[in-house]
Design a protein around this motif. Structure first.
Motif, PDB file in Angstrom:
ATOM      1  N   SER A  18      12.100  -6.128  16.806  1.00  0.00           N
ATOM      2  CA  SER A  18      11.853  -4.737  16.439  1.00  0.00           C
ATOM      3  C   SER A  18      12.458  -4.429  15.083  1.00  0.00           C
ATOM      4  O   SER A  18      13.559  -4.854  14.765  1.00  0.00           O
ATOM      5  CB  SER A  18      12.476  -3.806  17.494  1.00  0.00           C
ATOM      6  OG  SER A  18      12.309  -2.472  17.119  1.00  0.00           O
ATOM      7  N   CYS A  25      16.637   4.118  22.904  1.00  0.00           N
ATOM      8  CA  CYS A  25      16.750   2.740  23.378  1.00  0.00           C
ATOM      9  C   CYS A  25      17.519   2.641  24.687  1.00  0.00           C
ATOM     10  O   CYS A  25      17.459   1.633  25.369  1.00  0.00           O
ATOM     11  CB  CYS A  25      17.411   1.879  22.309  1.00  0.00           C
ATOM     12  SG  CYS A  25      19.076   2.436  21.878  1.00  0.00           S
ATOM     13  N   MET A  29      12.043   1.358  30.371  1.00  0.00           N
ATOM     14  CA  MET A  29      10.600   1.370  30.107  1.00  0.00           C
ATOM     15  C   MET A  29       9.908   2.356  31.046  1.00  0.00           C
ATOM     16  O   MET A  29       8.979   3.063  30.658  1.00  0.00           O
ATOM     17  CB  MET A  29      10.030  -0.037  30.284  1.00  0.00           C
ATOM     18  CG  MET A  29      10.461  -1.022  29.224  1.00  0.00           C
ATOM     19  SD  MET A  29       9.443  -0.912  27.732  1.00  0.00           S
ATOM     20  CE  MET A  29       8.021  -1.892  28.234  1.00  0.00           C
ATOM     21  N   PHE A 323       7.746   3.210  19.728  1.00  0.00           N
ATOM     22  CA  PHE A 323       6.564   2.371  19.906  1.00  0.00           C
ATOM     23  C   PHE A 323       5.550   2.629  18.798  1.00  0.00           C
ATOM     24  O   PHE A 323       5.438   3.750  18.295  1.00  0.00           O
ATOM     25  CB  PHE A 323       5.903   2.637  21.262  1.00  0.00           C
ATOM     26  CG  PHE A 323       6.733   2.210  22.432  1.00  0.00           C
ATOM     27  CD1 PHE A 323       6.616   0.934  22.950  1.00  0.00           C
ATOM     28  CD2 PHE A 323       7.645   3.079  23.006  1.00  0.00           C
ATOM     29  CE1 PHE A 323       7.389   0.531  24.026  1.00  0.00           C
ATOM     30  CE2 PHE A 323       8.422   2.693  24.083  1.00  0.00           C
ATOM     31  CZ  PHE A 323       8.296   1.413  24.595  1.00  0.00           C
ATOM     32  N   CYS A 351       0.444  -9.215  23.856  1.00  0.00           N
ATOM     33  CA  CYS A 351       1.656  -9.885  24.318  1.00  0.00           C
ATOM     34  C   CYS A 351       1.597 -11.396  24.416  1.00  0.00           C
ATOM     35  O   CYS A 351       2.638 -12.028  24.568  1.00  0.00           O
ATOM     36  CB  CYS A 351       2.025  -9.359  25.709  1.00  0.00           C
ATOM     37  SG  CYS A 351       2.408  -7.610  25.758  1.00  0.00           S
ATOM     38  N   ALA A 398       7.669  -2.258  19.188  1.00  0.00           N
ATOM     39  CA  ALA A 398       6.821  -2.550  20.336  1.00  0.00           C
ATOM     40  C   ALA A 398       5.600  -1.627  20.293  1.00  0.00           C
ATOM     41  O   ALA A 398       5.535  -0.685  19.508  1.00  0.00           O
ATOM     42  CB  ALA A 398       7.621  -2.338  21.610  1.00  0.00           C
ATOM     43  N   PRO A 437       9.505  -5.653  33.032  1.00  0.00           N
ATOM     44  CA  PRO A 437      10.173  -4.858  31.999  1.00  0.00           C
ATOM     45  C   PRO A 437      11.679  -5.093  32.073  1.00  0.00           C
ATOM     46  O   PRO A 437      12.213  -5.337  33.168  1.00  0.00           O
ATOM     47  CB  PRO A 437       9.815  -3.413  32.380  1.00  0.00           C
ATOM     48  CG  PRO A 437       8.566  -3.537  33.209  1.00  0.00           C
ATOM     49  CD  PRO A 437       8.706  -4.833  33.947  1.00  0.00           C
ATOM     50  N   PRO A 438      12.410  -5.076  30.978  1.00  0.00           N
ATOM     51  CA  PRO A 438      11.961  -4.664  29.639  1.00  0.00           C
ATOM     52  C   PRO A 438      11.302  -5.762  28.829  1.00  0.00           C
ATOM     53  O   PRO A 438      10.894  -5.526  27.698  1.00  0.00           O
ATOM     54  CB  PRO A 438      13.263  -4.223  28.970  1.00  0.00           C
ATOM     55  CG  PRO A 438      14.294  -5.120  29.579  1.00  0.00           C
ATOM     56  CD  PRO A 438      13.875  -5.305  31.010  1.00  0.00           C
ATOM     57  N   ASN A 439      11.181  -6.972  29.381  1.00  0.00           N
ATOM     58  CA  ASN A 439      10.574  -8.075  28.637  1.00  0.00           C
ATOM     59  C   ASN A 439       9.085  -8.228  28.909  1.00  0.00           C
ATOM     60  O   ASN A 439       8.441  -9.095  28.318  1.00  0.00           O
ATOM     61  CB  ASN A 439      11.294  -9.382  28.975  1.00  0.00           C
ATOM     62  CG  ASN A 439      12.752  -9.354  28.582  1.00  0.00           C
ATOM     63  OD1 ASN A 439      13.089  -8.828  27.520  1.00  0.00           O
ATOM     64  ND2 ASN A 439      13.623  -9.873  29.432  1.00  0.00           N
ATOM     65  N   PRO A 518       6.336  -4.607  25.278  1.00  0.00           N
ATOM     66  CA  PRO A 518       7.654  -4.768  24.651  1.00  0.00           C
ATOM     67  C   PRO A 518       7.587  -5.597  23.381  1.00  0.00           C
ATOM     68  O   PRO A 518       6.578  -6.237  23.083  1.00  0.00           O
ATOM     69  CB  PRO A 518       8.465  -5.477  25.733  1.00  0.00           C
ATOM     70  CG  PRO A 518       7.440  -6.285  26.464  1.00  0.00           C
ATOM     71  CD  PRO A 518       6.188  -5.445  26.483  1.00  0.00           C
ATOM     72  N   SER A 519       8.680  -5.606  22.638  1.00  0.00           N
ATOM     73  CA  SER A 519       8.745  -6.391  21.409  1.00  0.00           C
ATOM     74  C   SER A 519       9.195  -7.824  21.689  1.00  0.00           C
ATOM     75  O   SER A 519       9.274  -8.636  20.790  1.00  0.00           O
ATOM     76  CB  SER A 519       9.707  -5.738  20.413  1.00  0.00           C
ATOM     77  OG  SER A 519      10.969  -5.540  21.007  1.00  0.00           O
ATOM     78  N   THR A 520       9.484  -8.118  22.946  1.00  0.00           N
ATOM     79  CA  THR A 520       9.732  -9.504  23.368  1.00  0.00           C
ATOM     80  C   THR A 520       8.919  -9.757  24.614  1.00  0.00           C
ATOM     81  O   THR A 520       8.747  -8.866  25.442  1.00  0.00           O
ATOM     82  CB  THR A 520      11.222  -9.742  23.690  1.00  0.00           C
ATOM     83  OG1 THR A 520      11.641  -8.842  24.722  1.00  0.00           O
ATOM     84  CG2 THR A 520      12.066  -9.555  22.451  1.00  0.00           C
TER      85      THR A 520
END
Length: 525
Positions: A18, A25, A29, A323, A351, A398, A437-439, A518-520
């Motif tokens: 991110s 943060c 989620m 986001f 993703c 994300a 989530p969060p992954n 998510p960003s991962t």
């Protein structure tokens, strides 16, 4: 097809990080996806959409780019589930010029609103606006018929010096029943019920309703002539077609007897409709519902709120939460099976650790006609999701994918549920094997009216852990789906924590779908 698929050329897979720390943060989620939905609903509150669309200045008011003089000449009528709040705001803004008003609203709604702390959305008691309740169980009844007659009589009294404000929202059709004599209310209701049961489209149903109605299909505007008529419309129909929202009481329509008879014949109902209905259809001609007053500038229809309005506010809120928002379409429709499959495929572009093969893009485009989304919108969305995924190493946030509309459910059982809860359940199954989530991604589907089918929930929130969670608790997802029992499923699963229960919202612009990526990300499979 080669040109379309070239939009998705494989690129080096970059690590997903991110660029900036989201302002919220510390929120889960689950909390953030619910926040986005809440913002969408807030944007289409009935008082808010009126306030944003109507500008009062001294003794005049500007609506839809036109200005009208106020000189104790304002009259108001309305019908629909959200018109109480709309009427209350008009009363606050222009009550000093309001002569009289009649609004037709659902049975018991005033008491319900008071119980839910929504009294600010009610017109003044003993004020100029008469509130009439009817259409119990969302069906036209004698109470709604009396309200429609009062509305008609108010319109008939107006002169060229008057301004009639017409407030329209979802549910307005059942609250404005005025069958053409000698057709009775019950006969008209029976015809539309038979058509609906036979699988008639909403366009076909409204065509028949207009042909059998005194006020629909521009009838109300005709009665109000020569007064100036301005309709403020909160749309609950895909594409905001003015002639379909509440069957278009302020929109001129053309009635062709041949078209009506053709619809009835198509569904094999011509032989079983009452004689009164046949007589009314056959004695109509094209000119019956065509009135030159509409073209002379006496009627203005303004859509002041819609699904697009809700998605725009959701887009802004998603950005505030860290986001990057992508709006797919406000017109998603078709069976929830197809819609869930679409979202499962689009997840790959957002993703997947590897570039999705060209065949996936082709599959997405093939689903377009089934779900009511144009190829251009699908291509744009796939391209943007892919760009976000590939460029994430550069520090981009994300992604939040937004959509709206009104999908459908094929009824195969007798359980309790609704399209939003069933869609959420099916998306959870599509994501089986992905990270939690969060992954991993999270999905919300919710009705902006706060009610999904005959349940207290508006929808549900789900993620890739749904199947394993249900299995661990002894819940057979397939059995619940076969019985259309999604509400019972989500109520039983983890003490109902996945349910979306916002309570009474006092509005309705169909459904909102929110997908947070998510960003991962990784794929456990």
């Amino acid at each position: 097809m080669a040109r379309v698929l070239s939009l998705f050329r494989p690129q080096p897979v970059l690590a997903l990080v991110s660029r900036y720390k989201p302002a919220s943060c510390n929120m889960s989620m689950d909390s953030r996806v619910r926040e986005v939905f809440a913002a969408a609903v807030e944007a289409v509150q009935p008082d808010a959409v009126v306030r944003q669309s109507v500008e009062r200045k001294d003794d005049s008011v500007a609506i839809g780019g036109r200005r009208f003089t106020l000189k104790h000449n304002l009259h108001l009528v309305g019908f629909g589930k959200a018109v109480l709040g709309m009427a209350a705001e008009v009363e606050r803004m222009m009550g000093d010029h309001l002569v009289d008003g009649v609004i037709s609203v659902p049975h018991g709604i005033q008491q319900t609103m008071r119980q839910h702390g929504k009294s600010h959305l009610l017109p003044k008691e003993n004020g100029q606006i008469e509130v009439m309740e009817g259409a119990k169980h969302n069906l036209p009844d004698e109470d709604a018929l009396r309200a429609a007659e009062k509305i008609k009589q108010l319109a008939k009294r107006l002169t060229e010096k008057d301004l009639l404000l017409v407030l329209i929202s979802g549910g307005g059709s059942a609250l404005l029943p005025a069958p053409l004599p000698p057709v009775s209310l019950q006969e008209k209701l029976d015809v539309t019920r038979r058509l609906a049961a036979a699988g008639a489209t909403i366009q076909e149903l409204n065509t028949v309703r207009r042909a059998l109605s005194v006020l629909k299909g521009g009838g109300l505007a005709k009665y109000a002539h020569p007064a100036q008529v301005v309709a403020l419309i909160l749309s609950d129909v895909i594409g905001d077609p003015l002639d379909l929202i509440a069957s278009g009481p302020t929109v001129r329509s053309e009635v062709w007897p041949e078209e009506i008879l053709s619809i009835l014949e198509r569904y094999k109902l011509l032989h079983c409709i009452p004689t009164s209905v046949k007589d009314v259809i056959q004695r109509q001609s094209r000119k019956d519902n065509v009135d030159e007053s509409d073209t002379a500038g006496h009627v203005q229809n303004v859509v002041i709120g819609s699904n697009s309005t809700a998605l725009e506010r959701a887009r802004l809120r998603a950005r505030e939460l860290g986001f990057h928002p992508v709006v797919l379409s406000p017109g998603v429709c078709g069976d929830v099976r197809s819609v869930s499959k679409l979202y499962g495929l689009l997840t790959l572009f957002a993703c997947s650790p590897e570039e999705p093969p060209a065949e996936v893009a082709a599959e997405v485009l093939a689903l377009g006609p089934e779900v009511g989304v144009a190829s251009w919108d699908l291509c744009r969305t796939m391209r943007e999701l892919g760009e976000r995924r590939r460029a994430a190493a550069g520090g981009l946030a994300a992604t939040c994918l937004l959509a709206g509309g009104e999908p459908t459910v094929e009824l195969t059982g007798k359980g309790r549920g609704g399209r939003n809860q069933e869609l959420a359940l099916r998306v959870g199954l599509e994501w089986r094997g992905l990270e939690l989530p969060p992954n991993g991604p999270i999905f919300l589907s919710g009705g902006t009216d706060g009610q999904d089918g005959p349940t207290e929930a508006a929808g549900a929130v789900t993620d890739a852990g749904l199947y394993a969670e249900a299995q661990a608790q002894g819940l057979d997802i397939e059995k619940f789906l076969i019985n259309n029992d999604s509400y019972t499923f989500f109520s039983s699963l983890s003490s109902g924590k996945h349910l979306l229960v916002p309570g009474l919202t006092c509005t309705n612009v169909m459904d909102v779908h929110v997908l947070l990526f998510p960003s991962t990300f990784s794929n456990k499979g």
